[in-house]
Design a protein around this motif. Structure first.
Motif, short mmCIF file in Angstrom:
data_model
loop_
_atom_site.label_atom_id
_atom_site.label_comp_id
_atom_site.label_asym_id
_atom_site.label_seq_id
_atom_site.Cartn_x
_atom_site.Cartn_y
_atom_site.Cartn_z
N MET A 171 0.81 -1.21 0.00
CA MET A 171 0.00 0.00 0.00
C MET A 171 0.85 1.27 0.00
SD MET A 171 -2.91 -1.48 0.03
CE MET A 171 -3.58 -3.09 0.43
N ASN A 172 2.16 1.10 -0.01
CA ASN A 172 3.08 2.23 0.07
C ASN A 172 3.72 2.48 -1.29
OD1 ASN A 172 4.98 4.15 0.68
ND2 ASN A 172 5.96 2.99 2.33
N PRO A 173 3.45 3.61 -1.94
CA PRO A 173 4.04 3.87 -3.26
C PRO A 173 5.57 3.88 -3.26
CG PRO A 173 2.24 5.40 -2.82
CD PRO A 173 2.50 4.67 -1.54
N ASP A 174 6.19 4.27 -2.15
CA ASP A 174 7.65 4.32 -2.10
C ASP A 174 8.28 2.93 -2.02
OD1 ASP A 174 7.59 7.10 -2.13
OD2 ASP A 174 7.42 7.22 0.05
N ALA A 175 7.53 1.94 -1.55
CA ALA A 175 8.08 0.60 -1.36
C ALA A 175 7.52 -0.42 -2.33
CB ALA A 175 7.82 0.13 0.08
N PHE A 176 6.50 -0.04 -3.12
CA PHE A 176 5.82 -1.05 -3.93
C PHE A 176 6.72 -1.60 -5.04
CE2 PHE A 176 2.85 -2.50 -7.23
CZ PHE A 176 2.11 -3.39 -6.48
N ARG A 177 7.51 -0.77 -5.68
CA ARG A 177 8.40 -1.27 -6.74
C ARG A 177 9.40 -2.26 -6.18
NH1 ARG A 177 9.44 4.63 -9.53
NH2 ARG A 177 7.55 4.69 -10.83
N GLY A 178 9.97 -1.96 -5.03
CA GLY A 178 10.87 -2.92 -4.40
C GLY A 178 10.16 -4.21 -4.04
N PHE A 179 8.89 -4.10 -3.64
CA PHE A 179 8.10 -5.29 -3.33
C PHE A 179 7.90 -6.14 -4.59
CE2 PHE A 179 3.94 -7.36 -2.98
CZ PHE A 179 4.12 -8.10 -1.82
N LEU A 180 7.67 -5.50 -5.73
CA LEU A 180 7.52 -6.23 -6.98
C LEU A 180 8.80 -6.98 -7.34
CD1 LEU A 180 5.64 -3.62 -9.22
CD2 LEU A 180 4.68 -5.67 -8.17
N VAL A 181 9.94 -6.31 -7.20
CA VAL A 181 11.22 -6.93 -7.53
C VAL A 181 11.48 -8.11 -6.61
CG1 VAL A 181 13.72 -6.56 -7.61
CG2 VAL A 181 12.17 -4.80 -8.47
N GLY A 182 11.25 -7.93 -5.31
CA GLY A 182 11.51 -9.00 -4.36
C GLY A 182 10.60 -10.19 -4.54
N SER A 183 9.33 -9.96 -4.81
CA SER A 183 8.39 -11.07 -4.98
C SER A 183 8.69 -11.85 -6.26
CB SER A 183 6.95 -10.55 -5.00
OG SER A 183 6.75 -9.61 -6.04
N GLU A 184 9.10 -11.16 -7.33
CA GLU A 184 9.45 -11.89 -8.55
C GLU A 184 10.74 -12.68 -8.36
OE1 GLU A 184 11.22 -10.39 -12.43
OE2 GLU A 184 9.09 -10.54 -12.94
N MET A 185 11.70 -12.12 -7.62
CA MET A 185 12.93 -12.85 -7.33
C MET A 185 12.62 -14.13 -6.57
SD MET A 185 16.30 -11.60 -5.20
CE MET A 185 16.47 -10.10 -6.19
N TRP A 186 11.74 -14.04 -5.58
CA TRP A 186 11.35 -15.22 -4.82
C TRP A 186 10.70 -16.27 -5.72
CZ3 TRP A 186 5.91 -15.82 -2.98
CH2 TRP A 186 5.73 -17.01 -2.27
N LYS A 187 9.90 -15.84 -6.67
CA LYS A 187 9.16 -16.78 -7.52
C LYS A 187 10.03 -17.41 -8.61
CE LYS A 187 4.86 -17.15 -10.17
NZ LYS A 187 5.37 -17.90 -11.32
N GLU A 188 10.90 -16.63 -9.25
CA GLU A 188 11.56 -17.08 -10.46
C GLU A 188 13.06 -17.37 -10.33
OE1 GLU A 188 9.89 -17.94 -12.92
OE2 GLU A 188 7.97 -16.97 -12.56
#
Length: 316
Positions: A171-188
């Motif tokens: 829900m935080n615009p400042d952290a959401f991009r980092g969240f996307l990068v981290g979640s994709e790293m975990w998945k792929e």
């Protein structure tokens, strides 16, 4: 003498012309089972990749779903002008490039590092257990993973509540991009190690033995033998990844984003889906898709050229 020379010359040239088709037939017959295995892949690309390219036409037409692309009126570059004049398009393009670059910088090296670490594990049982754990998220869809992430990172019922956090990165615009990068790293990242581990398995063991005899430690073995040996694989995958620079991951972002983070997460794919497809503006969506494809092709060609200029072997 001249007639005899011409006759001998023609007798030497004619058999060569006749042997080329027969040599090809022999080669095809020799490897016919390999061509048979290749046939499903060829059919797949023809049906799902090359035939749909004819739909590019609607990017230059005023296409309606009730009509046909063969009867729709031509409007030239109208949809491209509308696309480039839209302020939301440039915001989506900016977000796409930023998120793709983040993923390229952080997620592209992750499988390489993980593969190098797994290659150094001596226990075969422990190595297989770790591989199974890191491979598993790849086989789970983003719909399921999205539900898991929403549950874990919820400030009301998730893990963040137990840890005492009052805000979520989702829900935080400042952290959401980092969240996307981290979640994709975990998945792929785990699945990406498959290619690199296969490349490492092809390294000649005698190189390691010779280096150990010269006193090289494990870090030096990785630096001077393993990495140079898989450099061609890394380069090829890097070239292919840069060709997807405008593909920031529609499935992931569409599942995870929300109105609070639209300004930092609305990428070209979600913008086209929302503005083009849901509103029935198929020509607009086709124009945006064609723009993505052209930029991807330019990036692919440029990266391949740069790689060859640096002395590495590219895709061609």
């Amino acid at each position: 003498m001249e007639n005899r020379f011409e006759a001998s010359r023609s007798s030497q040239i004619t058999p060569v012309a006749h042997t080329r088709p027969s040599a090809f037939i022999k080669l095809f017959h020799k490897h016919k089972y390999y061509y048979l295995l290749l046939l499903p892949g060829i059919i797949y690309f023809i049906i799902f990749k090359y035939i749909p390219m004819g739909g590019i036409m609607i990017a230059f037409q005023d296409f309606k779903i009730a009509g046909s692309m063969f009867t729709s009126p031509w409007v030239g570059l109208k949809w491209f002008r509308i696309l480039f004049e839209s302020p939301d398009f440039w915001v989506a393009l900016k977000n796409t490039v930023i998120i793709s670059l983040y993923k390229l910088v952080f997620n592209f090296p992750a499988p390489i590092i993980l593969a190098l670490l797994l290659n150094e594990v001596l226990s075969g049982t422990f190595k297989r257990i770790v591989q199974t754990i890191v491979y598993f998220p790849h086989f789970v869809s983003w719909v399921v993973l999205g539900g898991i992430l929403f549950s874990v990172f919820s400030v009301d019922t998730g893990l963040l509540k137990l840890l005492g956090f009052s805000s979520s990165p989702m829900m935080n615009p400042d952290a959401f991009r980092g969240f996307l990068v981290g979640s994709e790293m975990w998945k792929e990242a785990g699945w990406g190690t498959v290619i690199y581990l296969a490349a490492i398995a092809g390294v000649n063991p005698e190189l390691y033995e010779a280096a150990r005899m010269d006193g090289a430690n494990r870090f030096q073995l990785v630096r001077h033998i393993t990495l140079p040996s898989i450099a061609s694989t890394i380069v090829v995958l890097l070239i292919l990844r840069t060709g997807q620079i405008l593909n920031a991951g529609f499935d992931q972002i569409f599942i995870l984003y929300n109105p609070l983070v639209y300004n930092v997460s609305d990428i070209l794919d979600t913008y086209v889906y929302r503005v083009g497809l849901t509103m029935g503006r198929y020509s607009f969506a086709a124009a945006a898709g064609l723009f993505q494809s052209v930029v991807g092709l330019i990036m692919l060609l440029t990266t391949n050229w740069l790689v060859r200029r640096m002395g590495e072997r590219g895709l061609w």
